[in-house]
Design a protein around this motif. Sequence first.
Motif, PDB file in Angstrom:
ATOM      1  N   THR A 180     -17.560  13.753 -38.933  1.00 22.43           N
ATOM      2  CA  THR A 180     -18.276  12.987 -39.951  1.00 22.43           C
ATOM      3  C   THR A 180     -19.014  11.834 -39.269  1.00 22.43           C
ATOM      4  O   THR A 180     -18.456  11.167 -38.403  1.00 22.43           O
ATOM      5  CB  THR A 180     -17.297  12.411 -40.992  1.00 22.43           C
ATOM      6  OG1 THR A 180     -16.568  13.492 -41.553  1.00 22.43           O
ATOM      7  CG2 THR A 180     -18.050  11.656 -42.080  1.00 22.43           C
ATOM      8  N   VAL A 210     -20.252   8.400 -40.097  1.00 25.89           N
ATOM      9  CA  VAL A 210     -20.133   7.380 -41.128  1.00 25.89           C
ATOM     10  C   VAL A 210     -21.226   6.343 -40.914  1.00 25.89           C
ATOM     11  O   VAL A 210     -21.392   5.817 -39.817  1.00 25.89           O
ATOM     12  CB  VAL A 210     -18.746   6.696 -41.072  1.00 25.89           C
ATOM     13  CG1 VAL A 210     -18.650   5.596 -42.132  1.00 25.89           C
ATOM     14  CG2 VAL A 210     -17.648   7.731 -41.252  1.00 25.89           C
ATOM     15  N   LEU A 267     -10.855   9.798 -40.139  1.00 26.71           N
ATOM     16  CA  LEU A 267     -11.685   9.091 -41.101  1.00 26.71           C
ATOM     17  C   LEU A 267     -10.842   8.421 -42.179  1.00 26.71           C
ATOM     18  O   LEU A 267     -10.937   7.230 -42.429  1.00 26.71           O
ATOM     19  CB  LEU A 267     -12.666  10.086 -41.715  1.00 26.71           C
ATOM     20  CG  LEU A 267     -13.625   9.545 -42.751  1.00 26.71           C
ATOM     21  CD1 LEU A 267     -14.453   8.397 -42.194  1.00 26.71           C
ATOM     22  CD2 LEU A 267     -14.521  10.659 -43.250  1.00 26.71           C
ATOM     23  N   THR A 326      -7.636  13.080 -44.608  1.00 21.49           N
ATOM     24  CA  THR A 326      -8.425  14.108 -43.946  1.00 21.49           C
ATOM     25  C   THR A 326      -7.954  14.243 -42.517  1.00 21.49           C
ATOM     26  O   THR A 326      -7.347  13.330 -41.954  1.00 21.49           O
ATOM     27  CB  THR A 326      -9.928  13.749 -43.903  1.00 21.49           C
ATOM     28  OG1 THR A 326     -10.081  12.626 -43.043  1.00 21.49           O
ATOM     29  CG2 THR A 326     -10.480  13.453 -45.267  1.00 21.49           C
ATOM     30  N   SER A 369     -14.359  11.187 -36.952  1.00 20.65           N
ATOM     31  CA  SER A 369     -15.585  10.498 -37.360  1.00 20.65           C
ATOM     32  C   SER A 369     -16.099   9.592 -36.251  1.00 20.65           C
ATOM     33  O   SER A 369     -15.342   9.118 -35.410  1.00 20.65           O
ATOM     34  CB  SER A 369     -15.346   9.685 -38.627  1.00 20.65           C
ATOM     35  OG  SER A 369     -14.635   8.507 -38.315  1.00 20.65           O
ATOM     36  N   THR A 429     -19.139   6.303 -36.031  1.00 23.67           N
ATOM     37  CA  THR A 429     -19.745   5.352 -36.962  1.00 23.67           C
ATOM     38  C   THR A 429     -21.089   4.866 -36.446  1.00 23.67           C
ATOM     39  O   THR A 429     -21.200   4.414 -35.301  1.00 23.67           O
ATOM     40  CB  THR A 429     -18.808   4.136 -37.159  1.00 23.67           C
ATOM     41  OG1 THR A 429     -17.537   4.620 -37.569  1.00 23.67           O
ATOM     42  CG2 THR A 429     -19.366   3.196 -38.223  1.00 23.67           C
ATOM     43  N   GLU A 459     -20.870  16.062 -41.366  1.00 20.35           N
ATOM     44  CA  GLU A 459     -21.084  15.367 -42.637  1.00 20.35           C
ATOM     45  C   GLU A 459     -21.655  14.003 -42.338  1.00 20.35           C
ATOM     46  O   GLU A 459     -21.162  13.307 -41.456  1.00 20.35           O
ATOM     47  CB  GLU A 459     -19.771  15.216 -43.395  1.00 20.35           C
ATOM     48  CG  GLU A 459     -19.588  16.311 -44.426  1.00 20.35           C
ATOM     49  CD  GLU A 459     -18.370  16.063 -45.302  1.00 20.35           C
ATOM     50  OE1 GLU A 459     -17.920  17.020 -45.903  1.00 20.35           O
ATOM     51  OE2 GLU A 459     -17.881  14.905 -45.344  1.00 20.35           O
ATOM     52  N   GLU A 498     -22.121  10.468 -43.967  1.00 18.05           N
ATOM     53  CA  GLU A 498     -21.621   9.720 -45.117  1.00 18.05           C
ATOM     54  C   GLU A 498     -22.309   8.362 -45.208  1.00 18.05           C
ATOM     55  O   GLU A 498     -21.984   7.438 -44.478  1.00 18.05           O
ATOM     56  CB  GLU A 498     -20.096   9.536 -44.964  1.00 18.05           C
ATOM     57  CG  GLU A 498     -19.359   9.618 -46.263  1.00 18.05           C
ATOM     58  CD  GLU A 498     -17.854   9.500 -46.042  1.00 18.05           C
ATOM     59  OE1 GLU A 498     -17.204  10.532 -45.796  1.00 18.05           O
ATOM     60  OE2 GLU A 498     -17.337   8.358 -46.084  1.00 18.05           O
ATOM     61  N   TYR A 499     -23.341   8.301 -46.068  1.00 18.97           N
ATOM     62  CA  TYR A 499     -23.992   7.018 -46.346  1.00 18.97           C
ATOM     63  C   TYR A 499     -23.145   6.268 -47.355  1.00 18.97           C
ATOM     64  O   TYR A 499     -22.314   6.882 -48.055  1.00 18.97           O
ATOM     65  CB  TYR A 499     -25.391   7.257 -46.915  1.00 18.97           C
ATOM     66  CG  TYR A 499     -26.395   7.745 -45.883  1.00 18.97           C
ATOM     67  CD1 TYR A 499     -26.969   6.845 -44.983  1.00 18.97           C
ATOM     68  CD2 TYR A 499     -26.762   9.083 -45.813  1.00 18.97           C
ATOM     69  CE1 TYR A 499     -27.886   7.288 -44.036  1.00 18.97           C
ATOM     70  CE2 TYR A 499     -27.668   9.527 -44.877  1.00 18.97           C
ATOM     71  CZ  TYR A 499     -28.245   8.624 -43.985  1.00 18.97           C
ATOM     72  OH  TYR A 499     -29.136   9.045 -43.062  1.00 18.97           O
ATOM     73  N   ARG A 533     -24.024   8.074 -50.632  1.00 15.36           N
ATOM     74  CA  ARG A 533     -24.189   9.522 -50.780  1.00 15.36           C
ATOM     75  C   ARG A 533     -23.676  10.223 -49.520  1.00 15.36           C
ATOM     76  O   ARG A 533     -23.510   9.586 -48.473  1.00 15.36           O
ATOM     77  CB  ARG A 533     -25.664   9.886 -50.998  1.00 15.36           C
ATOM     78  CG  ARG A 533     -26.557   9.569 -49.801  1.00 15.36           C
ATOM     79  CD  ARG A 533     -28.029   9.733 -50.145  1.00 15.36           C
ATOM     80  NE  ARG A 533     -28.852   9.597 -48.952  1.00 15.36           N
ATOM     81  CZ  ARG A 533     -29.201   8.440 -48.380  1.00 15.36           C
ATOM     82  NH1 ARG A 533     -28.788   7.288 -48.920  1.00 15.36           N
ATOM     83  NH2 ARG A 533     -29.947   8.410 -47.303  1.00 15.36           N
ATOM     84  N   THR A 534     -23.481  11.507 -49.643  1.00 17.24           N
ATOM     85  CA  THR A 534     -23.029  12.296 -48.501  1.00 17.24           C
ATOM     86  C   THR A 534     -23.941  13.492 -48.341  1.00 17.24           C
ATOM     87  O   THR A 534     -24.399  14.063 -49.333  1.00 17.24           O
ATOM     88  CB  THR A 534     -21.582  12.777 -48.717  1.00 17.24           C
ATOM     89  OG1 THR A 534     -20.764  11.634 -48.899  1.00 17.24           O
ATOM     90  CG2 THR A 534     -21.082  13.565 -47.517  1.00 17.24           C
TER      91      THR A 534
END
Lengths: 579, 501
Positions: free
Chosen positions: A87, A89, A152, A156, A160, A162, A271, A273-274, A277-278
């Motif tokens: 992810t 982030v 993350l 999960t 992730s 960042t 992924e 991840e804002y 939104r994702t």
Amino acid sequence: MPVVDVHPDELRQLTGHDDKSDQEFKDDLFALGLEFEGETEDGAFQLEFGPDRLDRLSVEGVARSLRYQYGDARGVYVPKTNDPDFTFVVDEDVPEERPYVTGAVIRGVDLDEDALDSLIQLQEKLHATMGRKRAKGAIGIHDLTMIKGEVLREDTSGNSITYTGVDPQGDTFVPLDGDREMTPAEVLDEHQTGQKYADLVGEYDRYPAIYDELGLFSFPPVINGRRTEVSTESRELLVELTGTDQWTIDRMCNIVCYALDARGATIEEVEVEYPDRTAVRPDFEVDTKSVPHERIETMLGVDFEAREVVDLFERSGLDADVNVDDARDDAADQSDTVYEVSIPPYRVDILHPLDLVDDVGRAYGFNELEPRYPNVGTVGGRHERSRLEDAARASLVGLGFEDMLNFHMTSEAEVHDRMNVEAGSDYLGGGDPARITGPYSEDYTILRTWALPSLAMVLENNTHRAYPQDLAEIGLVAERDDSVNTRVRERRHVAAVLARHDATFEDAKGRLQALCRDFGVELETPATTHPSFIDGRVAGVRIDGDDVGVVGELHPRVLVEHDLELPVAAFEFNLDALR
Amino acid sequence: MRLPESQVAVLNAASATDEQTIDSLADETGLKPETVTQAAFELRDEGYVAVSEEERVEYDLTDEGREYVEDGLPEVRLYRAAVEAGATEDAVGMGQVIGASGLGGPEVDIALANFGRKGYGQIESGQLSADADADAEDDPESVVLTALEAGEAVVDEGVLEQLVSRNLVERHEQTVRSVTLTEAGVTLLMEGVEAAETVDRLTPEMLTSGEWEDVEFTEYNVEADAPEVNGGKTHILRQTADRVKDVLVGMGFQEMEGPHADADFWINDCLFMPQDHPARTHWDRFALDVPPIEDVPEDLVDRVEDAHRNGVGDDGDGYHSPWSEDFARAIALRGHTTSLSMRYLSGHEVGDLEPPQRYFSVEKVYRNDTLDPTHLLEFYQIEGWVMAEDLSVRDLMGTFEEFYAQFGITDIQFKPHYNPYTEPSFELFGRHPETGELIEIGNSGMFRDEVLEPLGVECDVMAWGLALERLLMLMYGFDDIRDVHGTMSDIELLRETEVLR
């Protein structure tokens, strides 16, 4: 235009056409719009092409296009992707000037030297083109095994990284080609790459930065950290892109992923991840556009059957669905046929259905088309201004003047100082020039306010040539004038010089008279003063009652300034006076 | 029979039996030797005289030689002074003898060298002794010098050579021509000849008086070069432009005209060039330090902005690039004359245009290129477009084949290309008429809907452009444009440049 280095051996390998000669490749590439410009030392072709098909910025993309051209591949191809494990982030601290990120994880990579070189070249070429020198989008590629993803959330198992902002003086990292820990601010100050891209982020309060559990490892769009440097040993990659436009970096990402897929790697989604939104990336969604059959026929001037068109689309790496059930029937009326064309996600150049018509034309072969002269009648003619200019030029040449052609750009020193004319004065040539913003050369800082200085410079550069030198020019002069719509008043002036051992006022005036006679206008020459000319030997040029110029003997100060050792008689006036 | 005066004089003076030199004939006739020579050759060509030639060697005294005829050779003067000082008995100090001789400067060295050579005496340790038997008064070199001065013939080659090597005498070789009458000449004389007057220039008086009927004109050397004349000439690049304009007008094209300094709106935005396109950065254009354009049609600005942001048509996409009206309104020198095409197509130059239309311009554009033999900061762009219903790529190809054929370029190839403002787009390649090489000769295409729709054009428009300088270089073999365009132009080169035809 972009130039990409592509080795023919790699093309043979990637297309599977071992038997193709270098020359055959060159011809095939020319047909695709890739022009052979030369060879590198190790025999790679240097190919130049228009900056539309940016998916061809690497050997993998060029090979893909050739495979379609050869018919080895057909239709839209989308690589399979694995579900996300990582992810990205996006932290709230991300600099607002560069808010977007995208990327992918690449597994099972086997990069030999050539493949690694190709990947680096692709990255650089994308930076130079779509990425607008990294301002709009920048790519970072990392050795995934060197990244330690954070868990993350407790619920999960994902890893992730960042994307955030960092205080310029804050955390440190060892940049590529660096040998010590530096803060981002130090990188911009001291590191070669940092200095090159310092302008991109220098104004930001916080600099873009990417962290994993171990800390800062990338400083986009400037430089990656050394910890995650990619080598031929790398088997798993993390690709990240940051930029000012999501669409742009997503498409850049797609082009990189397609190139790695062509090398046998597996693409794994990430992924993103804002805060609000994702999204799942890379975005391999297939876009569609509708193309009417008629538009293809009128644009190319060729009658097609629907199945031919579908075939041409597929040979372009596109897919086409036909809206009419019996359209593929050769006898069908195609007037209502519309193709629903699918566009693969590496294409960045399709803005309009017309661009798909172009693809059909390329696949068909534009040089196969039979040229025809358009059957429409129009009446030709010259513009009044250019006719007048030519007529005046013919008269001047008849009077023995050598017709000159000088630059419109020059410097204030030439039009004012060296002609003894004060800037901002009312004399001919003394007007306020239109200045070039941030000029590149001190020789070209303005548009010339009058034309005689150019002729004086020609005389200055030809003092070793035979005299007499009678020169004339009809050309553009301009002054800044805010009352004009474009803020620049443009005029055509007639200027002439007579450089001869016995040149006098009468020589200039006599020719001016002859010119005016040719155009049926009335010439008067009332006494006047002009600092470029000798007092008492200078007159205004008054044509049909309007003051339009000056005639006289150039002042010795002007002559000496131009290294001239003989008298010069001259005139200059507005061409419009001869209308 | 009438002959020119000089020929008559030479005929009368010449003899059938004795050769007479040109000089003696000149003396006798009172004519200049060159006139006699010319007359003699003319008479020979008619068969009236024979001219024989003999190579003669003549010797003339130099200034130095003449001086010594007057003063005596330096070594002779030295010998006289030595005899005077009694050096025939005992050696005398050299300085004393030189002093007494009155010799000075370079004469001293000359005297000493020749004194020894001729055996007039000896010089040892600064002491000079003279040979009493030497006959300096009859020195052969003196004798020959005196004889030459008097114009007498000299036969002693050895002494002459010596004097030439001393630079006292110069040797000249001369062709001496002698004239004798032929039988035809004698016959002619017996039949009688009259002198006709010869004239150098035909004068108004001769024409009005009728005198021209009785004169002979002196002949000129018509093969000799005349003095240089430099007339005026239209600049070679203008000639090329005129040639292009002729061709285009002949093909039904109207000429466009418009501002060199213009808003980026007309130069780039109307052309669907994204505002972050590399060609629109500071480095490629010449922005002007003036306020933005005062007036652009507002509805057109809106439509152009919408095309950039959202594309045109149901399936159209815009650019993912920023767009601002301020940037569009900024004034710069045009980087192409396509700004004129935009102005005309918009209907704001000459009113709304109904198809079909053909327009062109051959005008200056400004680009911050690297200067090299083929690139200047200012150059001429040939720009042309055709507007009609349902134009196809084939019409575009046919038009360009016709245009380039006028310049001898055939076998045009169309390389698919990319321009932001045309689709399809082609780079045009053609065979060089001389070298057969495949060369790029232009850029072309069909204007995109994103260009035409905002302008309100509802039919097709195909366009093309190329640099006039490129055509000049290809067709007429120029290799460095800097020699003819700009203030560094070489006037001599322009004067020598052939005209186009």
